[in-house]
Design an enzyme around this catalytic site. Structure first.
Site, short mmCIF file in Angstrom:
data_model
loop_
_atom_site.label_atom_id
_atom_site.label_comp_id
_atom_site.label_asym_id
_atom_site.label_seq_id
_atom_site.Cartn_x
_atom_site.Cartn_y
_atom_site.Cartn_z
N CYS A 52 20.56 28.29 39.12
CA CYS A 52 19.78 29.34 38.45
C CYS A 52 18.64 28.75 37.63
O CYS A 52 18.87 27.86 36.81
CB CYS A 52 20.71 30.16 37.54
SG CYS A 52 19.81 31.27 36.45
N CYS A 55 19.33 29.47 33.68
CA CYS A 55 20.47 28.93 32.93
C CYS A 55 20.02 27.75 32.06
O CYS A 55 19.10 27.01 32.43
CB CYS A 55 21.58 28.49 33.88
SG CYS A 55 22.68 29.83 34.38
N HIS A 115 25.17 33.37 32.44
CA HIS A 115 24.56 33.80 33.69
C HIS A 115 25.05 35.17 34.18
O HIS A 115 24.29 35.93 34.78
CB HIS A 115 24.84 32.74 34.76
CG HIS A 115 24.19 33.01 36.08
ND1 HIS A 115 22.86 32.74 36.32
CD2 HIS A 115 24.69 33.53 37.23
CE1 HIS A 115 22.58 33.09 37.57
NE2 HIS A 115 23.66 33.56 38.14
N ASN A 155 13.63 44.39 34.74
CA ASN A 155 13.99 44.82 36.08
C ASN A 155 15.40 44.35 36.32
O ASN A 155 15.64 43.14 36.29
CB ASN A 155 13.11 44.15 37.15
CG ASN A 155 11.73 44.74 37.17
OD1 ASN A 155 11.53 45.90 36.89
ND2 ASN A 155 10.77 43.90 37.51
N SER A 163 14.69 39.02 40.55
CA SER A 163 14.83 37.83 41.39
C SER A 163 16.10 37.06 41.08
O SER A 163 16.41 36.10 41.76
CB SER A 163 13.62 36.92 41.16
OG SER A 163 13.52 36.60 39.79
N HIS A 168 17.81 38.85 31.94
CA HIS A 168 16.45 38.50 31.48
C HIS A 168 15.52 39.68 31.63
O HIS A 168 15.79 40.62 32.37
CB HIS A 168 15.90 37.32 32.29
CG HIS A 168 15.59 37.69 33.72
ND1 HIS A 168 16.58 37.85 34.68
CD2 HIS A 168 14.41 37.96 34.35
CE1 HIS A 168 16.02 38.18 35.84
NE2 HIS A 168 14.70 38.27 35.67
P1 H2U Z 1 12.12 39.22 37.67
O1 H2U Z 1 13.52 38.88 37.96
O2 H2U Z 1 11.98 40.56 36.93
O3 H2U Z 1 11.23 39.11 38.88
O4 H2U Z 1 11.59 38.15 36.61
C1 H2U Z 1 11.71 36.79 36.83
C2 H2U Z 1 10.38 36.12 36.55
O5 H2U Z 1 10.61 34.73 36.43
C3 H2U Z 1 9.37 36.31 37.66
O6 H2U Z 1 8.26 37.03 37.15
C4 H2U Z 1 9.50 34.03 36.91
C5 H2U Z 1 8.99 34.88 38.05
O7 H2U Z 1 7.59 34.74 38.16
N1 H2U Z 1 9.90 32.69 37.25
C6 H2U Z 1 9.45 31.63 36.48
O8 H2U Z 1 8.66 31.83 35.56
N2 H2U Z 1 9.88 30.35 36.75
C7 H2U Z 1 10.74 30.04 37.77
O9 H2U Z 1 11.12 28.89 37.93
C8 H2U Z 1 11.19 31.10 38.71
C9 H2U Z 1 10.79 32.51 38.37
ZN ZN Z 2 21.69 31.62 35.12
#
Ligand code: H2U
Ligand code: ZN
Length: 348
Positions: A52, A55, A115, A155, A163, A168
């Site tokens: 993750c 994390c 997590h 979200n 994602s 978060h």
């Molecule tokens: P969402 O799960 O709402 O998409 O938000 C996660 C955000 O985390 C997403 O906007 C960012 C993505 O751009 N991100 C990072 O900043 N660093 C990472 O290593 C992966 C994802």
């Molecule tokens: Zn995590």
């Protein structure tokens, strides 16, 4: 005929916050469904996931390592949709082609190091720390020169495009006012000029008196299904005292906000006994330094699920081309949510 005895016939409802209509078709709620069936998302299940990117101690895209944070953690989004320092430019070709430079900042807020938690399964004291972080971020980002809008949101769930199950949210802060904020500022501003009271305080009083669409409340906040809700289980979170931003809440109100967030997210999870997906976010005053006493802080929850953990509402067809439409009435949705237990279905 009065509003208390709305006939089960197609009708339009007015959204005074955005000044738009929505179509309600109560007679359609019983139509057979042979459409999409989603896979039921399972709770994540592990307190720490080595894969993750949120994390503690793990590396994110680009190689930066997260600290071993113990409560909350905020970082600049590695794939930010907005960037600071974009100079002001406005390029046009006649009336029809126009592009304007937009600067801003995007951040990610981890709600907990654990997590597999969600707001619904975090203790209120831990959610209160998230509320404090949102408040600090609103003040910090809103105080930056050229930042006039701070959009805090979450979200939740794959169905909403999240994602990662790690708890978060995001913050996008930018120079121009986004469309929803423009609509809400206009409607609340005009209402305040006409009535010398805030639109949402007057609306809340009405709903408290009618008691048809209330879901849950505490001393300082109420959650209800708005009369004009578009999504099946959409809710609106309103404070009992009109403030224009998180920064104007007292310490006691911030804890009450954590409590009401817990109450509504528990009910959502209990509805279909699933980690309930949604987009939630706060609407706060523009941080442009102007007088925004007409603007009242509130939060929207927009969940996509319609009739089970697997069947969601689609915004397609008429909704995309004409106007939003719903089948199950806001009154029915509010009753279903209100009657659910306030204890999480996974709590032992
Ligand atoms: P969402 O799960 O709402 O998409 O938000 C996660 C955000 O985390 C997403 O906007 C960012 C993505 O751009 N991100 C990072 O900043 N660093 C990472 O290593 C992966 C994802
Ligand atoms: Zn995590």
């Amino acid at each position: 005929m009065s509003l208390s005895e709305l006939p089960p016939q197609p009708h339009r409802r007015w959204n005074p916050l955005t000044r738009e209509w929505i179509l309600v078709s109560p007679h359609r709620a019983l139509r057979p469904w042979q459409g999409q069936v989603e896979n039921v998302p399972r709770p994540a299940g592990v307190a720490y996931d080595p894969a993750c990117y949120l994390c503690p101690g793990n590396a994110r895209a680009g190689g930066v390592k997260n600290p071993n944070y113990a409560a909350t953690f905020v970082f600049d989004n590695d794939f930010a949709a907005l960037q600071p320092g974009v100079p002001e430019w406005d390029l046009r070709d006649g009336e029809l082609l126009r592009a304007v430079g937009e600067s801003g900042t995007c951040r990610v807020v981890c709600f907990s190091p654990q997590h597999d938690l969600t707001l619904a399964r975090m203790p209120v004291a831990e959610i209160a720390r998230v509320v404090d972080v949102w408040t600090e971020q609103f003040l910090e980002l809103g105080g930056l020169p050229g930042i006039n809008s701070v959009q805090i949101f979450e979200n939740r769930g794959e169905m909403m495009g999240s994602s990662n199950p790690h708890p978060h949210g995001q913050i996008w802060a930018n120079h121009s006012l986004p469309g929803e904020l423009v609509k809400e500022c206009g409607a609340q501003g005009d209402y305040f000029s006409a009535h010398s009271s805030t639109l949402l305080t007057d609306y809340l009083r009405l709903e408290q008196r009618r008691a048809e669409r209330l879901v849950c409340s505490n001393e300082h906040f109420t959650v209800l299904v708005p009369f004009w809700a578009v999504w099946p289980f959409e809710t609106l979170l309103i404070g009992h005292r009109a403030v224009s931003g998180l920064d104007e809440l007292t310490a006691e109100e911030r804890v009450a906000l954590a409590d009401i967030l817990h109450q509504i997210t528990v009910r959502y999870d209990n509805l279909f006994r699933t980690p309930f997906p949604y987009t939630m976010g706060f609407h706060q005053r523009p941080t442009d330094g102007a007088d925004h006493r007409a603007f009242q802080l509130h939060a929207h929850f927009y969940p996509p699920l319609l009739r089970s953990a697997t069947v969601k509402k689609f915004m397609v067809g008429y909704e995309l081309l004409a106007m939003p439409q719903r089948d199950i009435t806001p009154e029915t949705a509010a009753r279903l949510l209100r009657e659910l237990p306030d204890r999480h279905y996974l709590a032992g």
